[in-house]
Design an enzyme around this catalytic site. Structure first.
Site, mmCIF file in Angstrom:
data_model
loop_
_atom_site.group_PDB
_atom_site.id
_atom_site.type_symbol
_atom_site.label_atom_id
_atom_site.label_comp_id
_atom_site.label_asym_id
_atom_site.label_seq_id
_atom_site.Cartn_x
_atom_site.Cartn_y
_atom_site.Cartn_z
ATOM 1 N N SER A 96 66.963 9.052 61.659
ATOM 2 C CA SER A 96 66.129 8.455 62.682
ATOM 3 C C SER A 96 66.814 8.643 64.052
ATOM 4 C CB SER A 96 65.846 6.987 62.354
ATOM 5 O OG SER A 96 64.799 6.490 63.134
ATOM 6 N N HIS A 207 59.302 7.655 56.364
ATOM 7 C CA HIS A 207 60.515 7.640 57.184
ATOM 8 C C HIS A 207 61.753 7.299 56.371
ATOM 9 C CE1 HIS A 207 62.526 7.835 60.999
ATOM 10 N NE2 HIS A 207 62.945 6.593 60.941
#
Length: 238
Positions: A96, A207
């Site tokens: 991320s 994610h």
């Protein structure tokens, strides 16, 4: 790992997400994994992290890849100068924003011998209308067709021509937080330029990588990449 102060060690920088997040005193599985494999694991909290007050976090507002990169670079300087880390065996990686900061690191420094860019962004204007952050983009950078300079100032895509670090690029196919197109574009540029790279996309994953077999695969790929390009082990990365 049993540390011997008379030796220098290969070292991995484990960059956290957010960027408004922090490494703390809780168990960190990435740090423990690297330490178990013989690396010094560095878990920095550069500018943008929380825990040091609002101004410290706000330093990255419209200024991604500036003060946080400088912090990582300064820590690397200190570790090498102190005889802790081998300056020829430094690696960097994260997920991320940790992957985004990795992209800033490898576009501004050639000191890292291996990198892993996980679920990262690399071409910010291309994300407008594609990811889930339209309001946040507009608050921080303005409209991308009006405030072009602000968007391009922090866009690592513009500096990919400077990258020399072998980089593993990895993410989930269904990630609408940080769309996989970022990883595809990063990989395409590095591949086109002849930089050692590999693209791994996990089908059906968002994610966070949830399937246990994929989680194990991700651990093995991270370690394999660093073993090959940072530690210089002869066995091939997966």
């Amino acid at each position: 790992m049993d540390h011997d102060a008379s030796k220098t060690y290969p070292t991995i920088f484990v960059l956290h997400g957010g960027p408004v997040s922090q490494h703390d005193t809780s168990f960190d599985y990435w740090g423990q994994l690297y330490a178990a494999k013989g690396y010094i694991a560095v878990l920095p909290n550069p500018h943008g992290s929380n825990g040091y007050g609002e101004a410290f976090s706000h330093a990255l507002f419209g200024n991604w890849g500036g003060p946080d990169f400088a912090d990582v670079d300064a820590i690397a300087d200190h570790l090498v100068a102190s005889g802790i880390s081998d300056g020829d065996k430094l690696g960097v990686g994260g997920w991320s924003y940790g992957g985004i900061l990795t992209n800033y690191v490898i576009t501004q420094s050639t000191r890292f011998k291996g990198a892993v860019s996980g679920a990262s962004e690399v071409n910010h204007r291309a994300n407008y209308g594609h990811d889930v952050y339209q309001h946040f983009w507009e608050v921080e950078l303005g409209l991308p067709w009006e405030n072009i300079e602000a968007w391009e100032k922090i866009n690592p895509f513009n500096n990919l021509g400077k990258v020399t670090t072998p980089t593993l690029v990895i993410g989930g196919k269904e990630d609408w937080n940080v769309p996989i197109q970022n990883s595809e574009q990063l990989y395409q540029v590095l591949k086109r330029r002849g930089i050692e790279t590999q693209l791994v996309v996990y089908p059906g994953e968002h994610h966070g990588i949830r399937r246990p077999s994929f989680q194990r695969d991700r651990y093995e790929r991270f370690v394999g990449w660093f073993d090959k390009y940072v530690a210089g082990k002869t066995e091939a990365a997966k």
